[in-house]
Design an enzyme around this catalytic site. Structure first.
Site, PDB file in Angstrom:
ATOM      1  N   LYS A 112      -8.912  15.532 -17.999  1.00  0.00           N
ATOM      2  CA  LYS A 112      -8.920  16.064 -16.623  1.00  0.00           C
ATOM      3  C   LYS A 112      -8.159  15.137 -15.675  1.00  0.00           C
ATOM      4  O   LYS A 112      -7.462  15.599 -14.773  1.00  0.00           O
ATOM      5  CB  LYS A 112     -10.356  16.303 -16.143  1.00  0.00           C
ATOM      6  CG  LYS A 112     -11.003  17.483 -16.869  1.00  0.00           C
ATOM      7  CD  LYS A 112     -12.238  18.032 -16.205  1.00  0.00           C
ATOM      8  CE  LYS A 112     -12.656  19.310 -16.940  1.00  0.00           C
ATOM      9  NZ  LYS A 112     -13.867  19.924 -16.468  1.00  0.00           N
ATOM     10  N   LYS A 193      -9.797  24.110 -27.196  1.00  0.00           N
ATOM     11  CA  LYS A 193     -11.072  24.815 -26.980  1.00  0.00           C
ATOM     12  C   LYS A 193     -10.938  25.815 -25.824  1.00  0.00           C
ATOM     13  O   LYS A 193     -10.159  25.579 -24.887  1.00  0.00           O
ATOM     14  CB  LYS A 193     -12.213  23.822 -26.716  1.00  0.00           C
ATOM     15  CG  LYS A 193     -12.296  23.310 -25.307  1.00  0.00           C
ATOM     16  CD  LYS A 193     -13.703  22.886 -24.927  1.00  0.00           C
ATOM     17  CE  LYS A 193     -13.704  22.581 -23.436  1.00  0.00           C
ATOM     18  NZ  LYS A 193     -14.912  22.895 -22.738  1.00  0.00           N
ATOM     19  N   LYS A 196     -12.700  27.159 -19.111  1.00  0.00           N
ATOM     20  CA  LYS A 196     -12.654  27.913 -17.854  1.00  0.00           C
ATOM     21  C   LYS A 196     -11.401  27.600 -17.047  1.00  0.00           C
ATOM     22  O   LYS A 196     -10.905  28.426 -16.306  1.00  0.00           O
ATOM     23  CB  LYS A 196     -13.858  27.529 -16.983  1.00  0.00           C
ATOM     24  CG  LYS A 196     -15.148  28.146 -17.387  1.00  0.00           C
ATOM     25  CD  LYS A 196     -16.204  27.770 -16.359  1.00  0.00           C
ATOM     26  CE  LYS A 196     -17.190  26.796 -16.944  1.00  0.00           C
ATOM     27  NZ  LYS A 196     -17.939  26.053 -15.961  1.00  0.00           N
TER      28      LYS A 196
HETATM   29  N1  AQP Z   1     -15.103  26.604 -25.939  1.00  0.00           N
HETATM   30  C1  AQP Z   1     -16.403  26.364 -25.968  1.00  0.00           C
HETATM   31  N2  AQP Z   1     -17.133  26.643 -27.069  1.00  0.00           N
HETATM   32  C2  AQP Z   1     -18.462  26.408 -27.102  1.00  0.00           C
HETATM   33  N3  AQP Z   1     -19.152  25.899 -26.047  1.00  0.00           N
HETATM   34  C3  AQP Z   1     -18.482  25.610 -24.926  1.00  0.00           C
HETATM   35  N4  AQP Z   1     -18.842  25.114 -23.724  1.00  0.00           N
HETATM   36  C4  AQP Z   1     -17.763  25.018 -22.923  1.00  0.00           C
HETATM   37  N5  AQP Z   1     -16.675  25.446 -23.568  1.00  0.00           N
HETATM   38  C5  AQP Z   1     -17.078  25.820 -24.819  1.00  0.00           C
HETATM   39  C6  AQP Z   1     -20.220  24.764 -23.370  1.00  0.00           C
HETATM   40  O1  AQP Z   1     -20.571  25.494 -22.201  1.00  0.00           O
HETATM   41  C7  AQP Z   1     -21.515  24.742 -21.448  1.00  0.00           C
HETATM   42  C8  AQP Z   1     -21.171  24.738 -19.985  1.00  0.00           C
HETATM   43  O2  AQP Z   1     -19.997  24.060 -19.737  1.00  0.00           O
HETATM   44  P1  AQP Z   1     -19.629  23.535 -18.276  1.00  0.00           P
HETATM   45  O3  AQP Z   1     -19.882  24.548 -17.257  1.00  0.00           O
HETATM   46  O4  AQP Z   1     -20.226  22.198 -18.054  1.00  0.00           O
HETATM   47  O5  AQP Z   1     -18.124  23.386 -18.354  1.00  0.00           O
HETATM   48  P2  AQP Z   1     -17.215  22.837 -19.427  1.00  0.00           P
HETATM   49  O6  AQP Z   1     -17.870  22.250 -20.616  1.00  0.00           O
HETATM   50  O7  AQP Z   1     -16.335  21.906 -18.733  1.00  0.00           O
HETATM   51  O8  AQP Z   1     -16.627  24.228 -19.799  1.00  0.00           O
HETATM   52  P3  AQP Z   1     -15.166  24.663 -19.750  1.00  0.00           P
HETATM   53  O9  AQP Z   1     -15.162  26.118 -19.992  1.00  0.00           O
HETATM   54  O10 AQP Z   1     -14.349  23.860 -20.666  1.00  0.00           O
HETATM   55  O11 AQP Z   1     -14.731  24.384 -18.258  1.00  0.00           O
HETATM   56  P4  AQP Z   1     -13.589  23.437 -17.728  1.00  0.00           P
HETATM   57  O12 AQP Z   1     -12.335  24.123 -18.041  1.00  0.00           O
HETATM   58  O13 AQP Z   1     -13.894  23.376 -16.259  1.00  0.00           O
HETATM   59  O14 AQP Z   1     -13.714  22.105 -18.415  1.00  0.00           O
HETATM   60  C9  AQP Z   1     -21.574  23.350 -22.080  1.00  0.00           C
HETATM   61  O15 AQP Z   1     -22.735  23.244 -22.857  1.00  0.00           O
HETATM   62  C10 AQP Z   1     -20.363  23.313 -22.962  1.00  0.00           C
HETATM   63  O16 AQP Z   1     -20.543  22.474 -24.084  1.00  0.00           O
END
Ligand code: AQP
Length: 327
Positions: A112, A193, A196
């Site tokens: 990030k 992966k 979002k």
């Molecule tokens: N691709 C994924 N597969 C399985 N689990 C996932 N999680 C995120 N991406 C995957 C799980 O979702 C939960 C919430 O995540 P978060 O809101 O804390 O955001 P994050 O992990 O940062 O999710 P993103 O989608 O990857 O967002 P950005 O792009 O903002 O970084 C967690 O339990 C996570 O493990």
């Protein structure tokens, strides 16, 4: 007494099937077996700039998504992180026992930070705040997706360091990953992966995407050059589609192999798309009902915060005593 469970999601971007299969679905499954606290981690969201009006709306959206997925607010506490000030208070105390080198090694921070012109201190401290979220409630289990495993490891390190400096204070939590769906990959690029914040049009299926869009995104998913599915030699794109299907259907490994072996990719994608649509349509109907009742949502969040605040305040009091701070 039931073991306590804590987990959360950031109110940013659009929740996708990775978030659902990696975390939310697991929460619903275990909610009756443990004392569960499911948080909307808005203080984590502001480690990157968020437009204030959008953030407020996203908090309500995430709460409604938790409820639509089947989290029962009579059984679990659903709350917003910033409604319980003890999260930030404990984070500061833990910051003071966490070496900067531990934080600079975090993969998510490095990824990030590389995308930012100027990196906030909050982005570096993110895993300490996450440790505070978990340790504040003396949670024994944290159900998350695989991408959070490194942060969980750091939470354990912080807890152990604090315990060895100041005496036994924190429960050292364990991780709970789902057997299938712990790491759902991007549909456009199955080496990354599903995330979002990724911008590709065919990258993710959002939980609130209309059925047509879901079908289109899955039909355009990257596969590989073999003519059909061979579960033994399949590349990451095909394995990802199979994982999505299996996580939604709950089918066993043998059943999956029998069903998909030799199937052409067009047919595989069609079946995956229908599986996802079938699950998300009733989910989206429940979501629309819940989000149209802001009074109910506010009451759920108020009630959740009121239930957990005494636990959080007890922990902060204990930590202050241990550290010799004024209580
Ligand atoms: N691709 C994924 N597969 C399985 N689990 C996932 N999680 C995120 N991406 C995957 C799980 O979702 C939960 C919430 O995540 P978060 O809101 O804390 O955001 P994050 O992990 O940062 O999710 P993103 O989608 O990857 O967002 P950005 O792009 O903002 O970084 C967690 O339990 C996570 O493990």
């Amino acid at each position: 007494m039931k073991t306590r469970v804590f987990s959360g999601m950031q109110p940013t971007g659009n929740l996708h099937i990775g978030n659902y299969l990696g975390a939310l679905k697991n929460w619903v499954r275990i909610q009756h077996d443990y004392e569960c606290i499911f948080c909307i981690v808005d203080l984590h969201a502001v480690t990157l700039y968020q437009e204030p009006g959008e953030l407020r709306a996203k908090i309500a959206e995430i709460a409604a998504l938790y409820l639509a997925a089947g989290i029962d607010p009579q059984v679990c506490s659903i709350m917003v992180q910033s409604a319980v000030p003890a999260h930030a208070e404990l984070a500061w105390m833990l910051t003071c026992v966490t070496p900067v080198g531990w934080l600079e090694r975090m993969t998510q921070y490095k990824t990030k930070a590389a995308k930012q012109e100027s990196v906030s201190d909050g982005l570096l401290q993110y895993p300490v705040l996450m440790a505070a979220d978990i340790l504040l409630y003396q949670a024994g289990i944290v159900p998350v997706g695989e991408d959070q495993a490194q942060h969980l490891e750091l939470t354990r390190d912080v807890a152990q360091r604090f315990n060895s400096l100041y005496g036994d204070t924190f429960v050292v939590p364990g991780t709970s990953l789902p057997a299938v769906g712990a790491r759902i990959m991007g549909l456009d690029d199955p080496t990354q992966k599903m995330s979002k914040s990724a911008t590709g049009q065919n990258h993710a299926v959002a939980l609130l995407d209309p059925p047509d869009k879901i079908r289109k995104t899955i039909m355009r998913a990257t596969t590989d050059s073999s003519p059909g599915v061979d579960p033994e030699t399949a590349g990451p794109g095909v394995l990802n589609l199979l994982a999505i299907y299996q996580a939604f259907s709950g089918d066993g490994d043998d059943e999956m192999k029998r069903h998909f072996a030799g199937m052409r990719y067009g047919e595989l994608k069609k079946q995956v798309a229908e599986m996802v649509v079938t699950h998300l349509e009733p989910f989206q109907q429940r979501y629309r009902q819940i989000i149209s009742d802001p009074g109910y949502l506010a009451a759920v969040l108020r009630d959740g915060a009121a239930r957990v605040a005494p636990i959080a305040n007890d922990t902060v009091r204990l930590v202050k005593q241990r550290m010799g701070l004024y209580t």
